[in-house]
Design an enzyme around this catalytic site. Structure first.
Site, mmCIF file in Angstrom:
data_model
loop_
_atom_site.group_PDB
_atom_site.id
_atom_site.type_symbol
_atom_site.label_atom_id
_atom_site.label_comp_id
_atom_site.label_asym_id
_atom_site.label_seq_id
_atom_site.Cartn_x
_atom_site.Cartn_y
_atom_site.Cartn_z
ATOM 1 N N GLN A 1 34.844 49.126 37.776
ATOM 2 C CA GLN A 1 35.846 50.070 37.297
ATOM 3 C C GLN A 1 37.159 49.387 36.958
ATOM 4 O O GLN A 1 37.829 49.723 35.973
ATOM 5 C CB GLN A 1 36.086 51.147 38.360
ATOM 6 C CG GLN A 1 37.035 52.249 37.946
ATOM 7 C CD GLN A 1 36.520 53.048 36.773
ATOM 8 O OE1 GLN A 1 35.312 53.190 36.592
ATOM 9 N NE2 GLN A 1 37.414 53.585 35.962
ATOM 10 N N GLU A 2 37.549 48.409 37.753
ATOM 11 C CA GLU A 2 38.845 47.759 37.569
ATOM 12 C C GLU A 2 38.888 46.851 36.337
ATOM 13 O O GLU A 2 39.835 46.887 35.559
ATOM 14 C CB GLU A 2 39.191 46.925 38.816
ATOM 15 C CG GLU A 2 39.531 47.745 40.046
ATOM 16 C CD GLU A 2 40.916 48.380 39.954
ATOM 17 O OE1 GLU A 2 41.637 48.131 38.968
ATOM 18 O OE2 GLU A 2 41.258 49.134 40.886
#
Length: 368
Positions: free
Chosen positions: A271-272
């Protein structure tokens, strides 16, 4: 015998060698076919073939070919590779004792720990991955230091550091900035010990024999013998899995170390940064785990170092989990800051943070 017949016989020999010694990358056959007038003496001299010279192999009948080829492969491999892949790796790596440590270094001008191993591997015909975490997945696992042999890869510091075992509880490695490649005591229980299997050595040596037969050269270059067993994770058809593969061992090690649910760090990294260790957000967050400069300083890491970032992310998430008592709140604190979680008494009403938590918990298959 016509050229076509010679080429056909060479192809048959190559196939038989491959069956005996595993996948065997060899050079093209054109040169061999063009130089058959001198091939018998050249092949015998350079490959240590003995009576089973190139001409003998070409004239061998189909029923006797396996025995002739087996004799060739057996003697040729002993000539070109009398030790295991790990022992060859160690022998070459020792030549670089005294070379300065350099973070990111992959040449004799300066090595980091995994750069030394990758470079030495190339010299013995092995294509090894770049990072310590990746190298921690090659070969087969050794139960412990008591069973380790010279040449085994020793992985320390939760996958952040790697060296080559030399025996007597010691390893050859490139330690840290300001130091040099040297032999040191193995100072902690290794995260894993990996043995480069016989298949890798056999492939490299077998390629040397075949190249000697086909080109009249005694041994092949590293580029000709680039075979090694890739970690299963690298064979995945999934793009995300392929991108995350270099970091899987480090994710697992950090989750175990910091008491986190399995898969959490992988989901956060996805996600990051999409598993991009060079990612940088418009807000200034950096690296695989997207640390803001102030947070990175507080954790004492360089956020551009993916292995250090993974461990730091594990530590930070573990702290948030203990503080707030649930994975969603720990994730919210990771994204929006612990202060905002306290202020709002739960996941802050920010669309970014709420989507962030939903996506990661969905990846984990749990909203707990």
């Amino acid at each position: 015998m016509s050229i076509a017949e010679i080429q056909s016989r060479i192809a048959d020999i190559e196939s038989r060698i491959a069956q005996l010694s595993g996948t065997l990358p060899v050079r093209t056959l054109a040169r061999a076919a063009a130089t058959t007038s001198t091939a018998p003496s050249t092949a015998t001299a350079t490959a240590g073939v003995g009576s089973e010279g190139f001409a003998d192999l070409l004239s061998t009948s189909g029923s006797a070919a396996p025995a002739a080829t087996a004799g060739l492969v057996g003697r040729g491999m002993r000539t070109l590779s009398s030790s295991s892949a790990g022992e060859q790796l160690l022998s070459v790596a020792k030549q670089y004792t005294g070379v300065p440590y350099k973070w990111g270094g992959t040449t004799p001008a300066g090595f980091d720990c995994s750069g030394l191993i990758q470079y030495a591997g190339k010299q013995v015909g092995l294509t090894l991955p770049r990072t310590a975490a990746q190298q921690a997945t090659v070969g087969t696992a050794v139960p412990g230091l008591a069973q380790a042999r010279p040449g085994d890869l020793v992985v320390l510091e939760n996958g952040h550091h790697i060296g080559i075992y030399v025996g007597d509880g010691k390893m050859l490695h490139a330690p840290k900035t300001g130091d040099v490649v040297k032999i040191s005591k193995v100072w902690e229980t290794p995260m894993t010990i990996r043995r480069l299997g016989a298949a890798a050595a056999t492939t490299a040596a077998g390629a040397g024999v075949a190249a000697a037969l086909l080109t009249g050269v005694g041994a092949t270059s590293a580029a000709d013998t680039s075979s090694y067993v890739r970690p299963a994770s690298l064979s995945s058809a999934s793009s995300a899995s392929a991108k995350s593969a270099p970091f899987e061992a480090a994710f697992s090690a950090a989750e175990q170390k910091h008491g986190l649910p399995a898969g959490l760090l992988r989901a956060v990294a996805k996600q990051e940064s999409g598993f991009n260790p060079n990612a940088k957000s418009p807000a200034g967050a950096t690296g695989l785990m997207q640390f803001m400069p102030a947070t990175a300083r507080s954790l004492g890491i360089d956020p551009r170092d993916p292995m250090a970032s993974i461990d730091a992310a594990g530590k930070y998430l573990s702290q948030n989990l203990k503080t707030f008592g649930s994975v969603p709140l720990a994730l919210a604190a990771y994204n929006a800051g612990p202060g905002n979680v306290r202020k709002h008494g739960g996941i802050p009403p920010f669309a970014e943070t709420q989507n962030y938590v939903k996506k990661i918990t969905a990846d984990l298959g749990s909203a707990a």
